[in-house]
Design an enzyme around this catalytic site. Structure first.
Site, short mmCIF file in Angstrom:
data_model
loop_
_atom_site.label_atom_id
_atom_site.label_comp_id
_atom_site.label_asym_id
_atom_site.label_seq_id
_atom_site.Cartn_x
_atom_site.Cartn_y
_atom_site.Cartn_z
N MET A 69 39.49 34.40 45.03
CA MET A 69 39.61 35.11 43.61
C MET A 69 39.55 34.21 42.51
O MET A 69 40.18 33.10 42.59
CB MET A 69 40.90 35.68 43.84
CG MET A 69 41.24 36.95 44.44
SD MET A 69 40.08 38.21 44.34
CE MET A 69 40.11 38.80 42.78
N MET A 120 43.84 49.08 44.49
CA MET A 120 45.09 48.45 44.15
C MET A 120 46.29 49.56 44.40
O MET A 120 46.12 50.52 43.95
CB MET A 120 44.92 48.03 42.60
CG MET A 120 43.72 47.20 42.33
SD MET A 120 43.67 47.03 40.70
CE MET A 120 41.95 45.90 40.51
N HIS A 139 31.30 46.88 46.06
CA HIS A 139 32.40 46.40 46.28
C HIS A 139 33.64 47.14 45.95
O HIS A 139 33.47 47.66 44.72
CB HIS A 139 32.65 44.90 45.68
CG HIS A 139 33.74 44.24 45.59
ND1 HIS A 139 34.21 43.18 46.63
CD2 HIS A 139 35.11 43.93 44.64
CE1 HIS A 139 35.76 42.56 46.38
NE2 HIS A 139 35.98 43.12 45.19
N ASP A 168 35.05 36.41 43.49
CA ASP A 168 35.29 37.64 42.63
C ASP A 168 36.12 37.57 41.61
O ASP A 168 37.35 37.08 41.42
CB ASP A 168 36.13 38.52 43.79
CG ASP A 168 36.64 39.89 43.08
OD1 ASP A 168 35.95 40.32 42.06
OD2 ASP A 168 37.17 40.47 43.74
N GLY A 169 35.74 37.92 40.40
CA GLY A 169 36.39 37.80 39.05
C GLY A 169 35.72 37.08 38.07
O GLY A 169 35.57 35.78 38.17
N GLY A 170 35.48 37.54 36.90
CA GLY A 170 34.74 37.07 35.68
C GLY A 170 33.45 36.22 35.90
O GLY A 170 33.00 35.46 35.27
N SER A 204 31.17 45.56 41.80
CA SER A 204 32.53 46.33 41.82
C SER A 204 32.57 47.44 40.95
O SER A 204 32.22 47.25 39.91
CB SER A 204 33.57 45.31 41.23
OG SER A 204 34.72 46.04 41.10
N ASP A 256 37.56 47.98 44.94
CA ASP A 256 38.95 47.47 44.86
C ASP A 256 39.97 48.23 44.96
O ASP A 256 40.12 49.27 43.98
CB ASP A 256 38.73 46.74 43.51
CG ASP A 256 37.89 45.50 43.20
OD1 ASP A 256 38.16 44.54 44.00
OD2 ASP A 256 37.00 45.56 42.48
N MET A 280 44.00 45.13 47.57
CA MET A 280 44.83 44.36 46.75
C MET A 280 46.27 45.36 47.19
O MET A 280 46.77 45.53 46.24
CB MET A 280 44.59 44.09 45.38
CG MET A 280 43.36 43.02 45.21
SD MET A 280 42.59 43.27 43.55
CE MET A 280 41.24 44.69 44.30
N HIS A 313 38.16 45.64 49.17
CA HIS A 313 38.88 44.49 48.85
C HIS A 313 40.25 45.34 48.49
O HIS A 313 40.64 45.91 47.73
CB HIS A 313 38.39 43.84 47.70
CG HIS A 313 39.33 42.87 46.92
ND1 HIS A 313 39.42 42.13 45.56
CD2 HIS A 313 40.46 42.26 47.50
CE1 HIS A 313 39.99 41.50 45.58
NE2 HIS A 313 40.90 41.37 46.49
C1 DX5 Z 1 40.14 41.90 40.27
C2 DX5 Z 1 38.99 42.64 41.19
C3 DX5 Z 1 37.52 42.27 40.84
C4 DX5 Z 1 37.20 42.74 39.59
C5 DX5 Z 1 35.68 42.37 39.28
O1 DX5 Z 1 41.37 42.45 40.51
O2 DX5 Z 1 39.30 42.33 42.32
O3 DX5 Z 1 36.87 42.79 41.76
O4 DX5 Z 1 37.21 43.99 39.34
O5 DX5 Z 1 35.57 42.60 38.00
P1 DX5 Z 1 35.08 41.76 36.82
O6 DX5 Z 1 33.60 41.33 37.15
O7 DX5 Z 1 35.18 42.50 35.51
O8 DX5 Z 1 36.00 40.31 36.61
ZN ZN Z 2 37.72 42.74 44.17
#
Ligand code: DX5
Ligand code: ZN
Length: 214
Positions: free
Chosen positions: A135, A35, A31, A173-175, A6, A33, A66, A64
């Site tokens: 997620m 928002m 990826h 996706d995430g962490g 990402s 993101d 959001m 992605h």
């Molecule tokens: C969260 C995003 C993710 C995120 C991933 O809102 O959709 O793609 O940025 O980042 P890490 O790997 O830092 O959690």
């Molecule tokens: Zn994402």
């Protein structure tokens, strides 16, 4: 394992160098993101940036969204060169129609579930989609901690795909880092998104190749 770094955690002052670094490190997809400050409590970037990224790389763009009303932007996402358009289940009133219009635009369609949305909500759309994006944090920010319950959801999604005959891939996706990535791989994930663990590492290439080899 397909690895989709990402760029949310990249230094936007030198995005070209970051993309080149991801490419030389073996990233499979990029990826992106998006928002909107409404669906999630943060604003990231939009079409001009995705389009610039598309010109910097030949890697497939995994977008992605959001955002609310993602169906309004199918054409714009396609024009940015996206391979995959991911919309949130929670943001689509007429999800089936949105999936159809993503396909009609020539892109693959991904449906994203927030941590509190049950996998069972996909039952009547799973056969029509190309990817389920689970997620593993509440969307809105990079660098958050992986929610362990996601492992169970990966297994449930794997079972749903098997029983429906769907060809959908599972992306998480995430962490994602070495240890959470390994758990996701074991549970049946096909694609891992990672931002913070790659960009904050002293050796980002080592992080990418570790995840790729899971
Ligand atoms: C969260 C995003 C993710 C995120 C991933 O809102 O959709 O793609 O940025 O980042 P890490 O790997 O830092 O959690
Ligand atoms: Zn994402």
């Amino acid at each position: 394992m397909i690895v989709a770094p990402s760029i949310l955690s990249a230094d936007f002052g030198c995005l070209g160098e970051s993309i080149a670094m991801l490419e030389s490190g073996g990233a499979d997809w990029i990826h992106c993101d998006v928002m909107d400050g409404v669906f999630v409590p943060n604003i990231s970037f939009g079409f001009p940036v995705i389009s610039a990224v598309g010109k910097l790389t030949r890697k497939p763009l995994d977008v992605h969204l959001m955002i609310v009303n993602p169906e309004q932007y199918v054409g714009r996402v396609r024009d940015c060169g996206a391979m995959m358009m991911n919309v949130h289940y929670e943001a689509c009133t007429h999800l089936h129609r949105t999936v159809q219009s993503i396909h009609a635009a020539g892109m693959k369609a991904g449906v994203t579930l927030n941590p509190a949305t049950p996998v069972a909500m996909l039952q009547d759309i799973i056969a029509d989609i190309d990817m389920v994006l689970l997620m593993s944090v509440n969307p809105g920010f990079g660098g958050q901690s992986f929610i362990q319950h996601t492992i169970k959801k990966i297994e449930q999604t794997r079972a749903l795909i098997a029983e429906s005959g769907s060809k959908a891939l599972i992306e998480v996706d995430g962490g994602i880092n070495r240890s959470t990535g390994a758990l996701c791989a074991q549970a049946g994930a096909d694609i891992l998104v990672a931002g913070n663990s790659i960009f904050s590492s002293a050796d980002p290439h080592a992080e990418i190749s570790f995840l790729k080899n899971l």
